[in-house]
Motif scaffolding. Structure first.
Motif, PDB file in Angstrom:
ATOM      1  N   LEU A 265      -4.341  -3.247  15.330  1.00 49.41           N
ATOM      2  CA  LEU A 265      -3.121  -2.677  14.765  1.00 49.41           C
ATOM      3  C   LEU A 265      -3.238  -1.165  14.626  1.00 49.41           C
ATOM      4  N   ALA A 271       4.022  -1.108  15.066  1.00 48.90           N
ATOM      5  CA  ALA A 271       3.792  -2.473  14.577  1.00 48.90           C
ATOM      6  C   ALA A 271       5.127  -3.194  14.535  1.00 48.90           C
ATOM      7  N   LEU A 283       0.818  -7.744   7.564  1.00 46.70           N
ATOM      8  CA  LEU A 283       1.002  -6.812   8.668  1.00 46.70           C
ATOM      9  C   LEU A 283       1.691  -5.541   8.204  1.00 46.70           C
ATOM     10  N   ALA A 287      -0.037  -1.920   8.367  1.00 47.84           N
ATOM     11  CA  ALA A 287       0.572  -0.908   9.220  1.00 47.84           C
ATOM     12  C   ALA A 287       0.796   0.387   8.451  1.00 47.84           C
TER      13      ALA A 287
END
Length: 373
Positions: A265, A271, A283, A287
């Motif tokens: 990532l 993302a 996530l 990010a």
């Protein structure tokens, strides 16, 4: 904060019950276990064996009791035995919470429940989930919701006490900080040299919105250079998604389960969060911590989590999702603005210490004897 049992004779003993299927709740329990143990609390984590392998609860100082995800009698019996001497039980997620309710039937052990996201289902199964939510909400002494929407839902469902949970996750190690694996090397391994890298992370299941992602990828396939869309995760939709990727020649790679998802990532240009997935997305948090601009579907607690530090588009709208990515790839100034906004937004999130302190204060409320008047 106190970490003693109600009788002041021994450390507080808690049992954390985890289904093991959700990255956010698993990482939270690992962090919570480490913080509680450091404060003198005895912690037992009841979770599937594979969860301990992935999150190392024992390495955090907790005892691990392997309990399968299913609610069959043997699973509930194993959980009941593990909770025998507990001062308090804390369950994470709807299904784990329901098993805890069954295991504690007839006991006065306080139950705390954390709802990390809303369960998704259709038809008859949706009705069953509503019944489970009601049973859990009414049985719990306190329901902690990771978003305001979940707190409101718990109250509507009959919770006696519902509160917004502080949930602090460890910040990921950025790939460029690892001299053995710089950002360029990660991109080369994925085949993203000279082209944008778009990264999604999460289990391959329906709520994650991968149908929207693949619809959008058809648009990105017309760009020059063509971006590479990499998806780290495994799940029941893998064969279906792979077949569509091949049939439509989409610029998408399914990477499977990866232990280095945070490094992947951090090497990405953008993302992507196309579906509902988690109410407090891991996530999204990683990010923003890694200064990677985020494009996300506007669902549940996403706006509450990221504020204005992401490009948010209507849920289920593949055209809007594709257009947002195209605009960002063509606008380096906007990407830099989102990076800076992301750092400021991440600074507003609770830390791991603050999370443990909030949880321990709830535990004390439920286990400390009332003062004599």
């Amino acid at each position: 904060m106190s970490s003693h049992s109600p009788h002041g004779q021994s450390p507080l003993r808690t049992v954390q019950v985890l289904g093991g299927g959700n990255a956010a709740s698993s990482a939270h329990v690992r962090s919570l276990a480490a913080g509680l143990v450091a404060r003198g609390v005895r912690v037992t984590v009841c979770a599937p064996a594979e969860s301990d392998h992935a999150y190392d609860f024992t390495g955090a100082g907790a005892d691990h009791v392997p309990v399968p995800r299913s609610s069959d009698p043997s699973s509930v019996a194993a959980l009941r035995a593990a909770c025998t001497d507990a001062d308090l039980v804390h369950a994470h997620g709807l299904h784990a919470s329901f098993r805890a309710v069954l295991a504690l039937g007839g006991r006065r052990t306080p139950l705390v429940v954390t709802w990390h996201n809303r369960a998704h289902a259709e038809g008859a199964r949706a009705h069953l989930l509503r019944l489970l939510e009601r049973r859990v909400a009414r049985a719990a002494a306190v329901v902690l919701g990771t978003t305001s929407d979940l707190v409101d839902r718990a109250r509507r469902t009959g919770a006696r006490d519902a509160r917004l949970a502080a949930v602090g996750l460890p910040g990921p190690r950025r790939a460029e900080e690892d001299p053995e694996r710089p950002r360029a090397k990660v991109r080369a391994e994925l085949g993203a040299i000279g082209r944008p890298l778009l990264m999604a992370v999460g289990s391959l299941d329906r709520p994650r919105g991968y149908d929207v992602l693949l619809d959008a990828a058809r648009v990105w396939g017309r760009l020059d250079p063509v971006p590479l869309v990499a998806v780290a995760g495994e799940g029941p939709l893998r064969a279906e998604l792979q077949r569509r990727i091949e049939d439509e020649a989409l610029p998408v790679r399914l990477l499977g389960r990866r232990d280095d998802a945070s490094e992947l990532l951090a090497a990405a240009d953008l993302a992507l969060l196309p579906g509902a997935g988690e109410s407090r997305s891991v996530l999204a948090q990683e990010a923003l911590h890694a200064r990677v601009p985020l494009v996300a579907a506007l669902t549940g607690g996403v706006r509450e989590l990221v504020g204005d530090a992401a490009e948010l588009v209507p849920h289920g709208d593949a055209d809007a999702f594709a257009d947002a990515v195209v605009r960002l790839l063509a606008a380096p100034e906007r990407r830099e603005l989102l990076r800076e906004s992301g750092i400021r937004q991440a600074a507003t999130w609770p830390s791991e210490d603050e999370t443990v302190a909030q949880v321990l204060s709830v535990y004390d409320e439920l286990t400390q004897p009332l003062p004599m008047i």
